[in-house]
Design a protein around this motif. Sequence first.
Motif, PDB file in Angstrom:
ATOM      1  N   LEU A 140       0.814  -1.353   0.015  1.00 54.46           N
ATOM      2  CA  LEU A 140      -0.138   0.066   0.030  1.00 54.46           C
ATOM      3  C   LEU A 140       0.750   1.260   0.046  1.00 54.46           C
ATOM      4  CD1 LEU A 140      -2.840   1.126   0.252  1.00 54.46           C
ATOM      5  CD2 LEU A 140      -2.708   1.009   2.676  1.00 54.46           C
ATOM      6  N   GLU A 142     -15.828   6.798  -3.388  1.00 54.52           N
ATOM      7  CA  GLU A 142     -14.529   6.748  -3.632  1.00 54.52           C
ATOM      8  C   GLU A 142     -14.105   8.003  -4.370  1.00 54.52           C
ATOM      9  OE1 GLU A 142     -10.422   4.307  -4.256  1.00 54.52           O
ATOM     10  OE2 GLU A 142     -12.366   3.447  -4.565  1.00 54.52           O
ATOM     11  N   GLN A 181       0.248   0.895  -4.352  1.00 57.30           N
ATOM     12  CA  GLN A 181      -0.767  -0.171  -4.916  1.00 57.30           C
ATOM     13  C   GLN A 181      -2.047   0.095  -4.224  1.00 57.30           C
ATOM     14  OE1 GLN A 181       0.505  -4.052  -4.721  1.00 57.30           O
ATOM     15  NE2 GLN A 181      -1.570  -4.648  -5.774  1.00 57.30           N
ATOM     16  N   SER A 182      -3.153   0.168  -5.075  1.00 60.75           N
ATOM     17  CA  SER A 182      -4.540   0.322  -4.140  1.00 60.75           C
ATOM     18  C   SER A 182      -5.160  -1.146  -4.038  1.00 60.75           C
ATOM     19  CB  SER A 182      -5.381   1.354  -5.206  1.00 60.75           C
ATOM     20  OG  SER A 182      -4.604   2.555  -4.944  1.00 60.75           O
ATOM     21  N   LYS A 210      -9.308  -2.990  -3.251  1.00 62.86           N
ATOM     22  CA  LYS A 210     -10.757  -2.908  -3.248  1.00 62.86           C
ATOM     23  C   LYS A 210     -11.496  -4.093  -2.983  1.00 62.86           C
ATOM     24  CE  LYS A 210     -10.925   0.889  -7.089  1.00 62.86           C
ATOM     25  NZ  LYS A 210     -11.380   1.376  -8.144  1.00 62.86           N
ATOM     26  N   SER A 251      -6.407   2.879  -0.410  1.00 59.98           N
ATOM     27  CA  SER A 251      -5.590   3.444  -1.440  1.00 59.98           C
ATOM     28  C   SER A 251      -4.527   4.507  -0.785  1.00 59.98           C
ATOM     29  CB  SER A 251      -6.321   4.150  -2.623  1.00 59.98           C
ATOM     30  OG  SER A 251      -7.089   5.228  -1.925  1.00 59.98           O
ATOM     31  N   ARG A 303     -12.106  11.537  -3.293  1.00 59.79           N
ATOM     32  CA  ARG A 303     -10.518  11.595  -3.742  1.00 59.79           C
ATOM     33  C   ARG A 303     -10.740  13.419  -4.359  1.00 59.79           C
ATOM     34  NH1 ARG A 303      -6.222   8.836  -4.564  1.00 59.79           N
ATOM     35  NH2 ARG A 303      -7.446   6.931  -4.182  1.00 59.79           N
ATOM     36  N   SER A 353      -2.909   7.073   4.055  1.00 58.94           N
ATOM     37  CA  SER A 353      -3.771   6.139   3.318  1.00 58.94           C
ATOM     38  C   SER A 353      -5.358   6.602   3.376  1.00 58.94           C
ATOM     39  CB  SER A 353      -3.616   4.707   3.662  1.00 58.94           C
ATOM     40  OG  SER A 353      -3.841   4.560   4.961  1.00 58.94           O
ATOM     41  N   SER A 371     -11.774  -1.241   1.431  1.00 59.42           N
ATOM     42  CA  SER A 371     -10.854  -0.594   0.268  1.00 59.42           C
ATOM     43  C   SER A 371      -9.975   0.437   0.714  1.00 59.42           C
ATOM     44  CB  SER A 371     -12.024  -0.105  -1.036  1.00 59.42           C
ATOM     45  OG  SER A 371     -12.835  -1.055  -1.412  1.00 59.42           O
TER      46      SER A 371
END
Length: 985
Positions: free
Chosen positions: A261, A627, A265-266, A268, A289, A631, A301, A287
Amino acid sequence: MIALKTRRELELENISLRNQIQILEETVRAIRMGEVDALVVSSTQGEKIFTLQDADYPYRAFLQEMHEGAVTTDERGTILYCNYPFAVMLKKPLEKVIGSNIEDYIAPQEKQVFQGLFQQARQEFCRGEVYLIAKDETQVPVYLSFKPLQIDEITVTCIVVTDLTEQKRNAEIVAAERLANSILEQAGEAIIVCDRSWKIIRANQAAQQLCGKNPLFQQFDTSFPVQCQHCSGDQSIEDCLWVNQSENYHQKQEVFSISSLMQGQSFKGAEALLNREDGVKFNFLLSASPLLNSDKQIIGSVVTLTNITERKKTEDKIAKLVIREQLACAEAEASKNRLSNILESISDAFLAVDTNWCYTYVNQKAAEIFGRKPQDLVGKNIWQEYPAEVRQDLYQACYRALTEQIFIQLEEYYPSSQRWFENRIYPSLEGVSIFLKEITQEKQTEISLQESEENLRLALEASQMGTWDWNILTDHLKWSSRQEELFGITPGTFADNYEAFLAYLHPEDRRRVDQKIVEAKDKKSEYYVEYRVIWSDGSIHWIAAKGKCIYDDKGTAIRMIGTCLDITQRKEAEAVLQQAKSELEIKVAQRTDELSQANTHLHRLINILTATINQQTKIEAQMREAERRWRSLLENVQLLVIGLDKTGKVEYVNPFFLELSGYTQEEILGKEWIANFIPQHQQDNMQKIFGETLAQELRSHYQNQIIIKSQEERIIAWNNTLLRDSQGAIVGTMSIGEDITQRYALEKTKNEFISVVSHELRTPMTSIQGGLNLLKTGLVKLDSEQGKRIIQIVSESSERLVRLVNDILDLERFQSGRITLNKQQVNAVDLLTEATELMQIIAKNTRINLSVSPQSVKLTVDKDRIIQVLTNLLSNAIKFSPPGSTVSMMVEEIKAKDGQNSYVLFKVKDQGRGIPADKIESIFERFQQVDASDSRKQGGTGLGLAICRNIIEQHDGKIWVESTIGKGSIFYIKLPLNSISNLSS
C-alpha cells in the motif's frame, strides 16, 4: 560623495526662496489685516497656513486616496465629479467617466432598483446594493450611499461607491467549504483518512457510527478491530492485511499488505468482519488506497468501509433460495423431459420461439417438415430459417400474437411443395408456441366444397333466390314470392315497408343489419350482410342478403334493390366444424399450458438470479463513485485549508497548502502552527486570535503573514470556523485562506507610484505658481532681468510638466496595449542616421562628439518608435558625458549557428560617470534615476528608460546596460530579424 552646486544654481535657488518668503509675508499681512480667511494647522513641524485658495486641497487628496469611489451628479444623473478609485472600478480613464451619465454603468437588471434609489435620494439619505458594468463587460457588485446636497441653489447628489467583490468572493468560499463538508458527511460509506503510522486524522459521520465512538487520533486497529473473512477466526486483520507475510503473499492475491500500500498499490473489495466492544458485528467491504501530497509522495492512506451486513444476510437467503431453485430446476428439467416426450409423441409439428425470434424447441415432426435436424434449428433465428414464400404472413401473425397476447390461427399455402399447413399460435411472456398441422387433404376437400357451393349458389340465384326492391322516398318495399318464402310467410301477405322487414329479423341482428344498410347508402358501397330470421313456427333461418343503391342526379339515394339466399345449411355446417376445432384447441391449449407453466417457472428463476447480480453491480458502482467524490474533494480544492486542534497543533493540511508552502505533510502535521509558521512579530496577536476563537468570540475574517519553506513570507486572508465532535464539544478550528501577497504588492506599488507622481507634479507646479504670483503682485517687474529669469523658470517648469504628463500617458498606453505598432521594413543605416541628425545640435551645444558605425541590415519594426528609443539613449548619453568626450552608436548583425540571420544588436556607448551595480536593473523602472537631483539638473522625468523598455518588448526584443563606475556605460538593444535580407554596403 556630495554633489557641488554651481553659482548659477545657487542664485536660482536663492531667487526661488526669496519669492516664497515674499509670498508668505504677503499672505501673513493679508491675514492679519483681515483681507482673507485662512486656516492655521499646528503640528510638531510647526504651523502651516491654508488660505481659501488652497484649503480644499487636503479634501481633494483625501477623495483621491480613499478606497471607495466618490461621485457627484446633477438631477439628471450626469457625473459632475468622480475620484480615481471609481474610474478604476469601471476600468475606464477618469476623463471618460466625468461628463457621462451614471445610469450608463448600471447593469440592465439593476436599473429599476437604481432609479428608485436615485429618486429617493432627492429627499433623504439612502443606501442600496446594485451591480456596475465595467468596460470589459464584467459585473462589479457595489454598495451605494446617496446624500442630497444644496450648493448655491443647485441640487446635487453625492454617492459613495463601495466595491463588494471581495465580500462576495469570501461568501462563495465559505459556501463551497460548507458544501464540501456536507458531501463528506452525507456519504453512505465510512471514510477514514490515516497518516503513515495508521493514526486516524479524519473520519466522517458514517465512520463514527460504524465504530460506535469518535475515532479521531486513535490507531486504526484500535477503533476498528476487524478480522479478515479469508483467514481463520482468531487471526486479526493486522496479522492478515497490514503485515507482509511473504510466504503467503503470492498465494493470497485478494489480501494486501502495508508495504504494498505504501508503494502506491490500491486495493478494493476485501471482505472483513468488525466485532465492536458492545457485541455488535458488521460485515463490510474494505478498500484502501495511498494518500498523496502535491509532490505525489505517499503521506498516508484512505480507507473506505462499506457496510454489507444486510447484503450478507441477503446472500445467505439467496444461497438457500438457489438450492431450492436448483431442486426446482431439476424438477423443471424432469417436467421438461416429460413435456418433450409428449411433444414428440403428438402428430402435429411443434415449434417454440423466444422474444428474440430464436428457436428454443423443435420436435421431430417439425424438423421433418423443414428437412432439418432439431439440433440444427435450436438457437437459430426463425426468420432466417423459415421458407421465404410464407415468412411475411407468419411474422405478422406471430408479432400480433406476442404484442397483443392473443391466440391466432393462420392457414398458409406452400407453393413449392403444393401443401397446406394450419398454424395455431399461442403467446406467452417468454415468446410464442406454434403448432403446425398439414391440412392439404382437408383444404383440397374444402376447395372442392367451395366450388360445389359456388355452382349451387349460381343455380339458386337463377331459380331459388329471393329478390326485393325498396323505394326509399316512399318507404315501399316490394318482395318476390321466393323472398317471402325465405322469411317463412305466405306469399302476398308482406306489409311492404322497412319496419315490417326489420320485424322478421332476430332481435340481436336488427341493429347490425340497419347499420349495414345505412353504411351502404352513405358510402355508396355494395350491401352484403348475413342475418337470422324467425319464422312463425319459431324456427330460425340464416339469410345472406346482397344489394345496391340507386341515386338521383344530386347523389341522393332514392332506391335500393337486391337479392336474398337461404344459407341455413351452410351455417349449421360451419357450426359443427367450429365446434370440432374448439374441442381440438382446448386439448392443445391444455397441453400448451402445461409447457408454458414449466417455461414460466424456469424464467422466473433466471430473473431472480439476474436481479441479484444487477443489485450487486449497482452497489459496487456506488462504492466506486463515493471513492471518486472523496478523492476529488481532497485533491482539487484550490484554497489553503488548515486544521488545528485545541492546543494549536496542525492536524490537517490540504494538498494546495503543501503546494504553495513547499512543505511535506510530515513536516507540518503535529507541529505548533503559531510557533513554527507565523513570523515572530505577529505571534502574540495570532495567539490572542486563536484563544478568542476557541472561546467562541469568533473572528471569522483576518489576515496575517506565514513563513513558507523557502523562508519567504506570504500574506494570507483567512476565514475561521470551529470544529466540534459528535457531542458538540469544540475540538479545534478549521481555517480557509487565500494568498493575497501579489494583490498586497500591487496595492503598495500603486501607492508608491501615486506618491512619486504627485511629488513630480508638485515640484514644477510650485515653481510655476511662485513665479506667476511674483509677477502678479508686481513685486518683480516683467521687463526686469529678474522678471525675465522668472519667465524662463516658469517656461522650463511648464515644459518639464508637459514632458512628464506625455511620458506617463505614453507609458500607460504601452503597458495597456492600446498602442498599435506600425511595422515596416527599414534599413538599420537609416535608423542610426536619422537618430544622429536629431541629436546633433544638442551634442554640439554640449561639446560632445557623436560617432556612428552602421551596418546595412533590413529589419521589420515601427520606425518612429525605434528612433524614439535611440534618441532617448543618445540624449541620456550626452547629458551624463563630460564635455569633449565621445558618444558612440553602432549596429551589427548576429547570425545563428546554422548560418541563418538571427537578430540585430544596437549599442550606445558613452564615457560618463557610470551606473552603480545596485541601479543596473532599477533604472528601467518608473521614476528611477541614478541620482535624485538629476531630474532638477538635467530636466528628465525618470520615465524615459521605462518607455524604451516597453517599446523594445513590444517588438519581442530586449534592452539592457553594462556599466563601469568612472568609465562609462553601454546600452544594448537586441531585436529579432523575422524577414531579413543583407544589403551590400
